[in-house]
Enzyme design. Structure first.
Site, PDB file in Angstrom:
ATOM      1  N   ASN A   1      47.580  57.059 142.638  1.00  0.00           N
ATOM      2  CA  ASN A   1      48.835  57.036 141.891  1.00  0.00           C
ATOM      3  C   ASN A   1      49.297  58.426 141.454  1.00  0.00           C
ATOM      4  O   ASN A   1      50.224  58.559 140.659  1.00  0.00           O
ATOM      5  CB  ASN A   1      48.710  56.133 140.664  1.00  0.00           C
ATOM      6  CG  ASN A   1      48.764  54.664 141.036  1.00  0.00           C
ATOM      7  OD1 ASN A   1      49.144  54.307 142.156  1.00  0.00           O
ATOM      8  ND2 ASN A   1      48.383  53.801 140.108  1.00  0.00           N
TER       9      ASN A   1
ATOM     10  N   ASP B   1      53.931  54.547 140.241  1.00  0.00           N
ATOM     11  CA  ASP B   1      53.465  53.175 140.044  1.00  0.00           C
ATOM     12  C   ASP B   1      53.214  52.867 138.566  1.00  0.00           C
ATOM     13  O   ASP B   1      52.095  52.989 138.062  1.00  0.00           O
ATOM     14  CB  ASP B   1      52.209  52.887 140.872  1.00  0.00           C
ATOM     15  CG  ASP B   1      51.960  51.383 141.001  1.00  0.00           C
ATOM     16  OD1 ASP B   1      52.588  50.614 140.246  1.00  0.00           O
ATOM     17  OD2 ASP B   1      51.147  50.982 141.848  1.00  0.00           O
TER      18      ASP B   1
END
Length: 362
Positions: A162, A175
């Site tokens: 991420n 995210d």
């Protein structure tokens, strides 16, 4: 005469509103307004596509989310939270939302493209980073967390996958599907969510808050410099037992005494004993020589600078994604589900938001 003038004014206002609405309809995004180039990521409820917008020829990352999966996983509220956080976040180390739109079966987040790929991909290539290299990325995460926590937002899903690397070699957190708003301290959230290897002990047992993000920060630093997760197990039960009860022997890990001390304070089982604010982290000796303003202004030479052949270069993304088909089987919604769609007000345009007041002036 007066009545005729009033009628004319009324008709003109109606006409202008109609024209505005027609203009807005023309501006509504659809998937047809993009060239779909390749898959660059995949998750449990959808995938991420590399796309080129036809009108401005710009490259974006398009996160595609299936409505049926959201409903089945009870994540409708979370997707709105993600949209609102991205819409309102303006920070150099947080991914920028350009557009949000939908069709009958899917939701779409149109995000800035980070051609350097995931930090995870870089770690796979290098196995591990030096402390100075890890510190470069860690500093940016500290500043991103400071920004989010000042708005009472907890991130809850920090992991190498991420953390994206942009064209300048700096990071973007992406995210925000597990993020939660309205958390003012180290407690107040109760959902068990995130990625198993990085979960804070208190998140496993229930009540948690901002301190949980600093635990994941510690696990990410550990993984960057050691080359493996801080906690792991053959099963989830074994992994969770490690997180809850296993103590890391810092004497045996080959890092500086300053980093050992930082990790020991970030990976405290009890959130009340953990370093749990950006200001505390910044003051730690491991960050002693950091110029935080230069980091924020992106004036420090990056650890890794992506060498790109074109604006749609995907060389830093895993082949397992690139080989995926762009098109997937569509799960149709029933007529009742379409009529009672819970996704009202989802659409968004960053450029239209900036000019919102001007659009309504007659």
């Amino acid at each position: 005469m007066k009545n005729n003038q009033e009628n004319d004014i009324g008709l003109n206002v109606v006409y202008l509103i109609q024209q505005h609405n027609l203009s807005q309809d023309k501006k509504k995004l659809t998937l047809d307004q993009f060239h779909l180039l390749s898959v660059i990521g995949k998750g449990s409820i959808g995938k991420v596509l590399l796309v080129r917008k036809k009108d401005n020829q710009k490259i974006y990352a398009l996160k595609v989310i299936k409505k049926t999966q959201l409903k089945e996983n009870h994540q409708v509220k979370q997707i709105y939270a993600e949209r609102n956080i991205l819409k309102n976040s303006h920070h150099p180390f947080i991914i920028k939302l350009e557009y949000a739109f939908q069709n009958e079966t899917k939701l779409y987040f149109c995000l800035q493209y980070c051609p350097g790929g995931e930090l995870y991909h870089l770690l796979v290539q290098k196995n591990k980073l030096t402390e100075e290299q890890a510190k470069f990325y860690a500093c940016q995460i500290v500043l991103a967390f400071q920004y989010l926590h000042e708005q009472d937002i907890i991130y809850r899903d920090l992991k190498p996958e991420n953390v994206l690397i942009d064209s300048e070699g700096y990071i973007k957190l992406t995210d925000f599907g597990f993020s939660k708003q309205g958390i003012q301290g180290n407690f107040g959230a109760h959902s068990k969510c995130g990625t198993a290897e990085y979960l804070a002990p208190e998140l496993l047992t229930g009540n948690h808050g901002k301190a949980a993000d600093w635990w994941t920060f510690g696990t990410l630093i550990y993984e960057m410099v050691i080359g493996q997760p801080a906690f792991f197990g053959e099963t989830k039960e074994e992994l969770f037992n490690q997180i809850l009860h296993h103590e890391i022997n810092y004497k045996k890990i080959g890092v500086s005494s300053q980093l050992k001390d930082l990790l020991s304070k970030l990976l405290q089982k009890d959130p009340n004993n953990r370093i749990s604010s950006a200001n505390e982290v910044k003051k730690h000796p491991w960050f002693k020589n950091v110029d935080w303003d230069m980091i924020l202004q992106k004036q420090i030479p990056p650890v890794f600078f992506p060498s790109l052949n074109s604006d749609d270069d995907v060389q830093y993304f895993d082949d397992c994604f690139l080989k995926e088909s762009i098109f997937s089987q569509t799960n149709s919604l029933s007529t009742e589900e379409q009529i009672n769609s819970p996704y009202q007000g989802f659409s968004y345009s960053a450029s239209l938001q900036q000019n919102k007041e001007e659009q309504w002036e007659f």
